[in-house]
Design a protein around this motif. Structure first.
Motif, PDB file in Angstrom:
ATOM      1  N   GLU A  33      49.607   0.801  -8.329  1.00  0.00           N
ATOM      2  CA  GLU A  33      50.904   0.700  -7.654  1.00  0.00           C
ATOM      3  C   GLU A  33      50.696   0.784  -6.155  1.00  0.00           C
ATOM      4  OE1 GLU A  33      53.918   3.491  -9.023  1.00  0.00           O
ATOM      5  OE2 GLU A  33      55.029   3.260  -7.144  1.00  0.00           O
ATOM      6  N   GLY A  34      51.560   0.086  -5.416  1.00  0.00           N
ATOM      7  CA  GLY A  34      51.572   0.207  -3.966  1.00  0.00           C
ATOM      8  C   GLY A  34      52.998   0.115  -3.457  1.00  0.00           C
ATOM      9  N   HIS A  63      47.469  -3.642   3.956  1.00  0.00           N
ATOM     10  CA  HIS A  63      47.041  -2.427   3.231  1.00  0.00           C
ATOM     11  C   HIS A  63      47.332  -2.580   1.743  1.00  0.00           C
ATOM     12  CE1 HIS A  63      45.975  -0.142   6.705  1.00  0.00           C
ATOM     13  NE2 HIS A  63      47.190   0.091   7.132  1.00  0.00           N
ATOM     14  N   PHE A  64      48.529  -3.083   1.437  1.00  0.00           N
ATOM     15  CA  PHE A  64      48.930  -3.231   0.030  1.00  0.00           C
ATOM     16  C   PHE A  64      47.943  -4.136  -0.719  1.00  0.00           C
ATOM     17  CE2 PHE A  64      51.161  -5.793  -3.168  1.00  0.00           C
ATOM     18  CZ  PHE A  64      51.628  -4.798  -4.023  1.00  0.00           C
ATOM     19  N   LEU A 103      54.016   2.780   6.663  1.00  0.00           N
ATOM     20  CA  LEU A 103      53.133   3.553   5.787  1.00  0.00           C
ATOM     21  C   LEU A 103      53.097   2.866   4.429  1.00  0.00           C
ATOM     22  CD1 LEU A 103      51.491   6.263   5.460  1.00  0.00           C
ATOM     23  CD2 LEU A 103      53.565   7.190   4.415  1.00  0.00           C
ATOM     24  N   THR A 104      51.906   2.709   3.895  1.00  0.00           N
ATOM     25  CA  THR A 104      51.753   2.119   2.573  1.00  0.00           C
ATOM     26  C   THR A 104      51.038   3.125   1.680  1.00  0.00           C
ATOM     27  OG1 THR A 104      51.725  -0.106   3.449  1.00  0.00           O
ATOM     28  CG2 THR A 104      50.757   0.191   1.276  1.00  0.00           C
ATOM     29  N   VAL A 105      51.686   3.475   0.593  1.00  0.00           N
ATOM     30  CA  VAL A 105      51.126   4.458  -0.343  1.00  0.00           C
ATOM     31  C   VAL A 105      50.535   3.690  -1.529  1.00  0.00           C
ATOM     32  CG1 VAL A 105      51.669   6.371  -1.903  1.00  0.00           C
ATOM     33  CG2 VAL A 105      52.776   6.218   0.346  1.00  0.00           C
ATOM     34  N   MET A 106      49.255   3.911  -1.784  1.00  0.00           N
ATOM     35  CA  MET A 106      48.565   3.209  -2.869  1.00  0.00           C
ATOM     36  C   MET A 106      48.167   4.220  -3.949  1.00  0.00           C
ATOM     37  SD  MET A 106      48.638   0.128  -1.676  1.00  0.00           S
ATOM     38  CE  MET A 106      47.643  -0.748  -2.891  1.00  0.00           C
ATOM     39  N   VAL A 155      56.306   0.589 -10.143  1.00  0.00           N
ATOM     40  CA  VAL A 155      56.896  -0.607  -9.511  1.00  0.00           C
ATOM     41  C   VAL A 155      56.399  -0.679  -8.057  1.00  0.00           C
ATOM     42  CG1 VAL A 155      59.046  -1.775  -8.875  1.00  0.00           C
ATOM     43  CG2 VAL A 155      58.946  -0.360 -10.953  1.00  0.00           C
ATOM     44  N   ASN A 156      55.956  -1.847  -7.643  1.00  0.00           N
ATOM     45  CA  ASN A 156      55.533  -2.046  -6.248  1.00  0.00           C
ATOM     46  C   ASN A 156      56.769  -2.369  -5.421  1.00  0.00           C
ATOM     47  OD1 ASN A 156      52.821  -1.849  -7.166  1.00  0.00           O
ATOM     48  ND2 ASN A 156      52.895  -4.008  -7.762  1.00  0.00           N
ATOM     49  N   GLU A 157      57.127  -1.457  -4.533  1.00  0.00           N
ATOM     50  CA  GLU A 157      58.375  -1.583  -3.777  1.00  0.00           C
ATOM     51  C   GLU A 157      58.080  -1.714  -2.292  1.00  0.00           C
ATOM     52  OE1 GLU A 157      60.812   1.583  -6.612  1.00  0.00           O
ATOM     53  OE2 GLU A 157      59.507   2.278  -5.015  1.00  0.00           O
TER      54      GLU A 157
END
Ligand SMILES: [Zn+2]
Length: 351
Positions: free
Chosen positions: A137-138, A174-175, A120-123, A103-105
């Motif tokens: 996912e991001g 970033h996302f 911070l964006t985690v991909m 899920v992209n949250e």
């Protein structure tokens, strides 16, 4: 500058032309440099990518939810984003973000939980062996000690923690696909990040940011000029004017820096005026210091410094300095709200 002294006296129609071209600086967030399918990591085409807002940390009706709506709306104005991304409603999981749950949250979290960063964006992505690498996912996280209200677009009394909205805009970049740049971009590292003019929300993709998105996801023809009260100076983003007041007599001169940008991918020639007004944040009215047209090519900006003569018709008083593009709305733009801005500086006419 002689040009403008002559202009102010004769009211001729002059053209301000683009003076500083944009050094393209956008990058991708991730690239496969090895494997059988090297190249930029993007979201796969054919799927609409949805992202959910965390209502625990960004509750309905809260300033943070408004920042979320403004940030996402400004990206979705770009056709390349709108054709592939969407808002996918909300979720609530006790103010936690789960990476790798499919899920992209997006949520607001403690700064300590994102290593002291503002955002911070985690991909999460596939490898580059069996095909081109794509994101699966991001998750977007913003530090909870930031102010998410509308920052003043002129950086008046600017401080880093006021940049909550534009940091959200940056993390969404970033996302979508973008990495960092060192240009006049919202994807630049560090703060402050540049803002656009207008009445409400001032975090928006800058020309090079928009250009990067169009180049990775392709690309309708679209126009958008904007006024800005910030500039790139000495490698950092600063205000075009400080919060001082110029005391001046009628017939005297005021020296200003002003920025104009074009984040579309087509050139535009539009009306441009610089004016004194007592109505802060109102695009109409005022007394012109200069009027003519601005010529901009797509994906460009210019910052200029010029001196302007205060007309003899200006009554005594304290004035805000604003500049405005396309006051007659001759250009159809993907954002019609960012065409005027005020300087942090003011003018006191008293003689
Ligand atoms: Zn970043």
């Amino acid at each position: 500058m002689k040009l403008f002294t002559v202009l102010a006296k004769t009211a001729l129609f002059f053209v301000i032309a683009m003076r500083a071209s944009l050094a393209l600086a956008y990058t991708a967030n991730n690239t496969c440099s090895a494997g059988l399918f090297p190249g930029t990591v993007t979201w796969a085409s054919g799927n609409n990518v949805g992202i959910k807002r965390d209502t625990c940390s960004m509750p309905d009706g809260n300033q943070r939810a408004a920042a979320w709506s403004g940030s996402t709306a400004n990206w979705l104005k770009l056709s390349a984003v709108n054709s592939r991304f969407s808002l996918a409603g909300t979720y609530n999981n006790n103010c936690t973000i789960q990476n790798n749950n499919g899920v992209n949250e997006a949520g607001i979290v403690s700064r300590s939980s994102i290593s002291g960063n503002a955002g911070l964006t985690v991909m999460i992505r596939t490898g580059c062996i069996t095909g081109p690498s794509h994101y699966t996912e991001g998750d977007v996280m913003i530090a909870d000690d930031m102010d998410f209200s509308n920052e003043d677009e002129s950086f008046w009394r600017e401080s880093d923690n006021q940049q909550g909205q534009v940091v959200m805009e940056h993390e969404l970049g970033h996302f979508i696909v973008l990495g960092h740049s060192q240009g006049f971009d919202i994807m630049r590292t560090g703060t402050p990040e540049p803002l656009v003019g207008g009445t409400d929300f001032h975090g928006a993709p800058y020309p090079d940011d928009a250009n990067g998105i169009r180049n990775y996801y392709c690309c309708s023809s679209e126009a958008n000029v904007f006024a800005s009260a910030v500039m790139l100076s000495g490698g950092t983003i600063t205000a075009t004017g400080d919060s001082s007041t110029f005391e001046v007599c009628r017939g005297g001169t005021v020296t200003l820096n002003y920025t104009v940008g074009n984040s579309g991918n087509q050139s535009a020639t539009v009306n441009f005026r610089i004016y004194l007004t007592t109505n802060l944040g109102v695009p109409t009215g005022g007394i012109n210091l200069w009027s003519g047209v601005a010529v901009t090519s797509g994906v460009s900006y210019f910052t200029e410094t010029n001196s302007f003569t205060v007309p003899t018709t200006v009554p005594n008083g304290l004035y805000f300095i604003q500049w405005q593009l396309d006051d007659v709305n001759s250009l159809s733009e993907y954002d019609e709200t960012d065409n005027f801005v005020h300087s942090a500086s003011t003018v006191l006419v008293d003689c």
